[in-house]
Design a protein around this motif. Structure first.
Motif, PDB file in Angstrom:
ATOM      1  N   VAL A   1      -4.695  61.443   1.320  1.00 40.15           N
ATOM      2  CA  VAL A   1      -5.033  60.021   1.317  1.00 40.15           C
ATOM      3  C   VAL A   1      -6.135  59.794   2.337  1.00 40.15           C
ATOM      4  N   ASP A   2      -7.300  59.465   1.834  1.00 34.47           N
ATOM      5  CA  ASP A   2      -8.480  59.259   2.670  1.00 34.47           C
ATOM      6  C   ASP A   2      -8.500  57.813   3.145  1.00 34.47           C
ATOM      7  N   ASN A   3      -8.333  57.619   4.457  1.00 35.50           N
ATOM      8  CA  ASN A   3      -8.272  56.273   5.036  1.00 35.50           C
ATOM      9  C   ASN A   3      -9.619  55.798   5.554  1.00 35.50           C
ATOM     10  N   CYS A   4     -10.664  56.548   5.252  1.00 29.43           N
ATOM     11  CA  CYS A   4     -12.007  56.170   5.676  1.00 29.43           C
ATOM     12  C   CYS A   4     -12.614  55.223   4.645  1.00 29.43           C
ATOM     13  N   PRO A   5     -13.198  54.092   5.054  1.00 32.04           N
ATOM     14  CA  PRO A   5     -13.738  53.142   4.075  1.00 32.04           C
ATOM     15  C   PRO A   5     -14.776  53.745   3.144  1.00 32.04           C
ATOM     16  N   ASP A   6     -15.589  54.689   3.641  1.00 33.17           N
ATOM     17  CA  ASP A   6     -16.621  55.280   2.791  1.00 33.17           C
ATOM     18  C   ASP A   6     -16.192  56.590   2.144  1.00 33.17           C
ATOM     19  N   ALA A   7     -14.869  56.850   2.132  1.00 30.74           N
ATOM     20  CA  ALA A   7     -14.319  58.021   1.427  1.00 30.74           C
ATOM     21  C   ALA A   7     -14.975  59.320   1.879  1.00 30.74           C
ATOM     22  N   SER A   8     -15.061  59.515   3.189  1.00 32.95           N
ATOM     23  CA  SER A   8     -15.790  60.659   3.728  1.00 32.95           C
ATOM     24  C   SER A   8     -15.110  61.997   3.462  1.00 32.95           C
ATOM     25  N   ALA A   9     -13.819  61.988   3.131  1.00 33.86           N
ATOM     26  CA  ALA A   9     -13.111  63.249   2.894  1.00 33.86           C
ATOM     27  C   ALA A   9     -13.295  63.762   1.470  1.00 33.86           C
TER      28      ALA A   9
END
Length: 332
Positions: free
Chosen positions: A52-60
């Motif tokens: 689950v990527d919690n970065c707003p810009d989906a960096s993962a």
């Protein structure tokens, strides 16, 4: 869409869902995923992994794609994007997506030992405890000169999680040191309701402490699984007493904040923790001053303990700071 080239649904229901929230650690996430792919003495069909990527810009997303390609379909991997800030939202989203009856939380800076899943699966046949907890051993990033705080036993102990009890011992009365990392939960017994992680603590921290205390209050049992080991990467910037002091201060605050958010709230516990904190702040502070005066290097450790006590007294809004997210002061 949240799912990135998800593999065809497997015929068998996985026995364990490995849940990995991540936030701007694209260099560490692939190592965590590779450690699950390298599991021994268990079929990969028994495992699904939900990132689950919690970065707003989906960096993962790019790191996840590379890991998925490396897996070559041998491991059930799913990617979800949770842009709402806060670790609580990420963990709740992961739980909603899990298909297995048991869920294992890993952080994106953890690497699972090769026998981790097999050890937990065996433990499930030997105990009826609803929550199984394994050790965390730190792996310190080398400092530029090859030295630093990593040789400090107090520092190493701080970043470790160990219990001096036999395998599968009941630790239900000693959960103060627990976090979700490397903890396996019976999903149906522990999480019958949606969103068990309190969103209001998602940036502050303490959401897992509140969840653990709620499970304890419900009478669920916790057991220690001594061979279910994970390794935690500790970067250079965390290998300082200044960082430990800040984190101990926050841990002290969490003791009070969770007492206030229990259902029902526990004002008596708030008073008790504040009294304990005052004694710790004054006592450890005095010991630290004496140790420093006589040249005992443990004065720094005692000062950190004093900060923990101070956090139990200074927990109002003016003393709070984010533990997670882009503005975190703890680098989470």
């Amino acid at each position: 869409m949240d799912h990135v080239k998800a593999p065809v649904e497997r015929a068998k229901k996985p026995r364990i869902s490995v849940l990995i929230p991540t936030f701007r650690r694209p260099q560490l996430l692939p190592k965590a995923l590779a450690s699950i792919l390298a599991q021994q003495n268990c079929s990969l069909d028994a495992i699904e992994v939900i990132v689950v990527d919690n970065c707003p810009d989906a960096s993962a997303r790019p790191s996840f794609e590379r890991a998925r390609e490396s897996a070559g379909g041998r491991l059930g991997l799913r990617y979800l994007h949770e842009p709402r800030p806060g670790i609580s939202h990420a963990r709740n989203r992961a739980l909603t997506a899990a298909r297995a009856d048991h869920v294992l939380f890993l952080d994106d800076d953890l690497e699972a030992a090769p026998q981790l899943i097999a050890t937990f699966l065996q433990a499930l046949t030997q105990t009826s405890a609803a929550i199984l907890v394994g050790p965390i051993e730190p792996v310190f990033e080398a400092t530029s000169d090859g030295s630093g705080d990593i040789a400090d036993a107090d520092m190493r102990n701080y970043f470790s999680r160990r219990y001096a009890v036999p395998n599968l011992a009941d630790i239900s009365d000693d959960i103060a040191r627990l976090g979700t990392a490397n903890a396996l939960f019976d999903r149906h017994a522990c999480f019958p309701d949606f969103d068990p992680f309190e969103p209001s603590l998602g940036l502050l921290g303490g959401e897992d402490t509140l969840m653990f205390r709620t499970l304890q209050q419900r009478g669920l049992r916790f057991a220690w699984v001594q061979d279910a080991v994970v390794l935690e990467f500790v970067p250079r910037q965390r290998q300082t007493q200044a960082y430990v002091r800040l984190r101990r201060f926050r841990s002290g605050q969490i003791r009070v904040l969770t007492a206030l958010r229990m259902s029902p709230p526990r004002p008596v516990d708030v008073v008790r923790w504040m009294a304990i904190g005052a004694v710790q702040a004054l006592g450890y502070g005095l010991i630290s001053a004496v140790f420093r005066a006589v040249g005992n290097p443990r004065w720094r450790h005692m000062l950190s303990r004093a900060y923990g006590g101070a956090g139990k007294c200074l927990w109002t809004e003016r003393f709070l700071f984010p533990a997670y997210g882009a503005t975190s002061r703890l680098g989470k």
